[in-house]
Design a protein around this motif. Sequence first.
Motif, PDB file in Angstrom:
ATOM      1  N   ARG A 112      -5.221  -1.616   2.796  1.00 38.94           N
ATOM      2  CA  ARG A 112      -5.152  -0.758   1.751  1.00 38.94           C
ATOM      3  C   ARG A 112      -4.213  -1.716   0.780  1.00 38.94           C
ATOM      4  NH1 ARG A 112      -4.542   3.618  -1.884  1.00 38.94           N
ATOM      5  NH2 ARG A 112      -4.398   4.801   0.699  1.00 38.94           N
ATOM      6  N   ARG A 113      -3.465  -0.903   0.918  1.00 39.77           N
ATOM      7  CA  ARG A 113      -1.744  -0.716  -0.191  1.00 39.77           C
ATOM      8  C   ARG A 113      -0.468  -1.048   0.341  1.00 39.77           C
ATOM      9  NH1 ARG A 113       0.659   2.842  -3.546  1.00 39.77           N
ATOM     10  NH2 ARG A 113      -1.804   3.820  -3.090  1.00 39.77           N
ATOM     11  N   PHE A 114      -0.059  -1.972   0.324  1.00 37.05           N
ATOM     12  CA  PHE A 114       1.952  -2.159   0.704  1.00 37.05           C
ATOM     13  C   PHE A 114       2.803  -2.075  -0.293  1.00 37.05           C
ATOM     14  CE2 PHE A 114       4.988  -4.069   2.680  1.00 37.05           C
ATOM     15  CZ  PHE A 114       6.175  -3.512   3.527  1.00 37.05           C
ATOM     16  N   VAL A 115       3.670  -1.431   0.165  1.00 40.28           N
ATOM     17  CA  VAL A 115       4.739  -0.919  -0.978  1.00 40.28           C
ATOM     18  C   VAL A 115       6.252  -1.169  -0.301  1.00 40.28           C
ATOM     19  CG1 VAL A 115       5.404   0.637  -3.074  1.00 40.28           C
ATOM     20  CG2 VAL A 115       3.088   0.436  -3.241  1.00 40.28           C
ATOM     21  N   VAL A 116       7.014  -1.496  -1.281  1.00 42.62           N
ATOM     22  CA  VAL A 116       8.406  -0.983  -0.725  1.00 42.62           C
ATOM     23  C   VAL A 116       9.072  -1.312  -1.905  1.00 42.62           C
ATOM     24  CG1 VAL A 116      11.212  -2.341   0.179  1.00 42.62           C
ATOM     25  CG2 VAL A 116       8.671  -3.518   1.194  1.00 42.62           C
TER      26      VAL A 116
ATOM     27  N   ALA B  60      -6.486   3.548  13.478  1.00 40.65           N
ATOM     28  CA  ALA B  60      -6.121   4.375  11.726  1.00 40.65           C
ATOM     29  C   ALA B  60      -7.148   3.456  11.458  1.00 40.65           C
ATOM     30  CB  ALA B  60      -5.167   3.505  11.334  1.00 40.65           C
ATOM     31  N   ASP B  61      -7.460   3.353  10.138  1.00 40.17           N
ATOM     32  CA  ASP B  61      -8.525   2.941   9.478  1.00 40.17           C
ATOM     33  C   ASP B  61      -7.829   1.920   8.442  1.00 40.17           C
ATOM     34  OD1 ASP B  61     -10.688   1.799   8.017  1.00 40.17           O
ATOM     35  OD2 ASP B  61     -11.886   3.755   7.853  1.00 40.17           O
ATOM     36  N   ILE B  62      -7.489   0.890   9.247  1.00 40.04           N
ATOM     37  CA  ILE B  62      -6.185   0.089   8.028  1.00 40.04           C
ATOM     38  C   ILE B  62      -6.592  -0.689   7.275  1.00 40.04           C
ATOM     39  CG2 ILE B  62      -5.075  -2.850   8.218  1.00 40.04           C
ATOM     40  CD1 ILE B  62      -4.302   0.332  10.184  1.00 40.04           C
ATOM     41  N   SER B  63      -8.384  -0.382   6.731  1.00 39.67           N
ATOM     42  CA  SER B  63      -8.559  -0.833   5.243  1.00 39.67           C
ATOM     43  C   SER B  63      -8.871   0.642   4.770  1.00 39.67           C
ATOM     44  CB  SER B  63     -10.207  -1.609   5.391  1.00 39.67           C
ATOM     45  OG  SER B  63     -11.384  -0.290   5.724  1.00 39.67           O
ATOM     46  N   LYS B  64      -8.318   1.291   4.904  1.00 41.19           N
ATOM     47  CA  LYS B  64      -7.974   2.734   3.827  1.00 41.19           C
ATOM     48  C   LYS B  64      -6.643   2.846   3.858  1.00 41.19           C
ATOM     49  CE  LYS B  64     -13.042   3.530   4.638  1.00 41.19           C
ATOM     50  NZ  LYS B  64     -13.957   4.734   4.713  1.00 41.19           N
ATOM     51  N   LEU B  65      -5.762   2.737   4.858  1.00 43.29           N
ATOM     52  CA  LEU B  65      -4.781   2.726   4.644  1.00 43.29           C
ATOM     53  C   LEU B  65      -3.422   2.326   4.280  1.00 43.29           C
ATOM     54  CD1 LEU B  65      -2.770   4.818   6.661  1.00 43.29           C
ATOM     55  CD2 LEU B  65      -1.952   2.779   8.111  1.00 43.29           C
ATOM     56  N   ALA B  66      -2.508   2.862   2.423  1.00 42.37           N
ATOM     57  CA  ALA B  66      -1.516   2.188   2.160  1.00 42.37           C
ATOM     58  C   ALA B  66      -0.631   3.179   2.989  1.00 42.37           C
ATOM     59  CB  ALA B  66      -1.519   3.582   0.715  1.00 42.37           C
ATOM     60  N   ILE B  67       0.869   2.419   3.588  1.00 43.27           N
ATOM     61  CA  ILE B  67       1.688   2.222   3.543  1.00 43.27           C
ATOM     62  C   ILE B  67       2.743   1.593   2.559  1.00 43.27           C
ATOM     63  CG2 ILE B  67       3.517   1.699   5.705  1.00 43.27           C
ATOM     64  CD1 ILE B  67       1.660   1.202   7.104  1.00 43.27           C
ATOM     65  N   VAL B  68       3.892   2.873   2.573  1.00 45.91           N
ATOM     66  CA  VAL B  68       5.040   3.112   1.330  1.00 45.91           C
ATOM     67  C   VAL B  68       6.458   3.260   2.080  1.00 45.91           C
ATOM     68  CG1 VAL B  68       6.566   4.229  -0.395  1.00 45.91           C
ATOM     69  CG2 VAL B  68       3.657   4.000  -0.516  1.00 45.91           C
ATOM     70  N   LEU B  69       7.057   2.425   1.860  1.00 44.55           N
ATOM     71  CA  LEU B  69       8.351   2.051   2.702  1.00 44.55           C
ATOM     72  C   LEU B  69       9.442   3.088   1.839  1.00 44.55           C
ATOM     73  CD1 LEU B  69       8.171  -1.401   4.679  1.00 44.55           C
ATOM     74  CD2 LEU B  69       7.802   1.395   5.798  1.00 44.55           C
ATOM     75  N   SER B  70      10.183   3.155   2.383  1.00 43.46           N
ATOM     76  CA  SER B  70      11.660   3.137   0.949  1.00 43.46           C
ATOM     77  C   SER B  70      12.796   3.074   1.991  1.00 43.46           C
ATOM     78  CB  SER B  70      12.155   4.540   0.706  1.00 43.46           C
ATOM     79  OG  SER B  70      10.698   5.556  -0.128  1.00 43.46           O
ATOM     80  N   ILE B  71      13.787   1.694   1.961  1.00 45.33           N
ATOM     81  CA  ILE B  71      14.509   1.589   2.327  1.00 45.33           C
ATOM     82  C   ILE B  71      16.376   1.178   1.158  1.00 45.33           C
ATOM     83  CG2 ILE B  71      13.645  -0.708   3.349  1.00 45.33           C
ATOM     84  CD1 ILE B  71      14.242  -2.373   1.424  1.00 45.33           C
TER      85      ILE B  71
END
Length: 564
Positions: free
Chosen positions: A477-481, A420-431
């Motif tokens: 790019r962004r990480f959200v929980v 993946a193109d990590i520098s342009k990737l945003a990951i969101v986690l729902s727990i």
Amino acid sequence: MMTAQNTQQNARNFLDLPSEIRHRIYITAGLVVGTVIRLMPNGDYCRYVGFRLPRESPGFTYNLLQTCKAINSEVMTLICSYNALVVVHQYVDAGLKFLRRLSPQQCSALTDLFVQLHLEAPVLGDCFDIDADPLRTLPPDAALVASWQAVAKHILSHTRPRTLSLRLFCDTGDGDTTLAVLQPLRDFPGVLRDCELQLHHQQGNTSARAIAWDTSILAKAPDPHLWDRFFRFFDLPIEIRRCILEYTDLVTPYKEVYWSASRGFRIATALIRCEHLNCDTHLHRGCRFLNCGPDYSETGYICYRRRTGYSPHCQCWAAPRALFLANKSLYQEALQVLYSCNRVIVVPSEGLRSCLRPDDTASRLDASRFITRHMWPDVLHNLRTIEFVFPAIEPASFPVSGEPYYIDFCFAIEHLKAHADISKLAIVLSITSPRSVTNGDRGSIHREITKPRTDKAIVLQTYAQLLQCLGTLRCMRRFVVHLEWAWHWRVKHPRVGSQYHNILDAEVNRTETWLEKLVMGDGYNNEAAEKIVEQPSIWLYAIWNTLEHVGWPDVPQQQLFRDI
């Protein structure tokens, strides 16, 4: 030049006035204009039914028609020009007879015409009549088809090009009767301003839809041979091709695509019907792509989701399968648009209320399956936003470092990092919490995160260790929980536009920040990463919001999705 005073002196009667002045007098005095007129037998004339008009308007119009032959002809021309005429299927013979008596001048003045032949099965809602029998079945009538052909030929032969909008309901499928009904439209190409056709009262008849599309385009095309030429799409620059594809159904109504190992790709829909001005702002942005009608309750409407036909005004979303089947080059560009313009959300196969227990730890997470089994390595490069909705994890499963699903998830993350193109990737986690999803215990999260402990609750420690492998993606790019619980979105929340502040917000934000910094480092600022404007996915928001209307055991999770 003749002045107004000279005109009045030379005018011996009303008909001596210029036609423009007479028309203004008719309309000002109360002539029915700007409404729907349903053609129904009433003596020698048809009954005019208007909505939101002065009560005396229909009566005044009727009296004008009785004045004299000259005024009758002139007023009828204005009626055809300023109103929509509807031939309802209950009185189709009278309606067609009325149209057949129109003079060439009146035919040329027509602007909106709706014809409900319903040769096979009229459908409830296609006409506004409390006396209608929506289940009545009419066998194809050769005499009725011939009558329609004569009327259509009479009207289209005198219609001014590009002035008449025709909406035709015949519900005959794709047989010979349909070809006979549509033949007049094909004999006068390029005449109509707009053309909508319904050929079957059920959806899914692809051949009938193709016939409707071809006939409608031919009836509107200025040059009938224009559609026989091929357009070389790949001669365009790649930037223009991408912009064109972004205006197709590759971009879903909410810009979200859901995936699970058991069902594949789906889109989410809101269970609550659109309430227009009162509709929830977070849900309303997709309403026009999921339910385009009824815009015309008096005349019927044509929608791909409900009927088989063609309408250029139906904006309902449909899976763009044709873009993936045309050729390999278009398939690759379509994939780029699909994964870069939509938020890809991986949900548990067992639903939001699923829970991962100790005896289930040998199974693979849907997130791992999506990355390593479903997505090709070169396609992972197109991902821009991906959200993992984890199932609730029982505290008894802690620690998770030696469990098969944890090892498999770490391998998937390494695979994602490699392709993946990590520098342009945003990951969101729902727990979430097991008690919250199993029995709708809205207070479980509160008890877990407010325990007087020096460390975090056991349930959050389980997620904390599971997320440690994400530390290799620290340059993302962004990480959200998002910490979710039952009834979270039932009431309006700041993230969806309301000023209501839940008492748990402060502690929840601190907990989410702790998990985010565990992955991204102590210097990570989630507000700078635009978490403050991060919207919950439609599925999460809709299912919690549904709890306001139904009980927790009755939440119809599967109805929130539509398969692609």
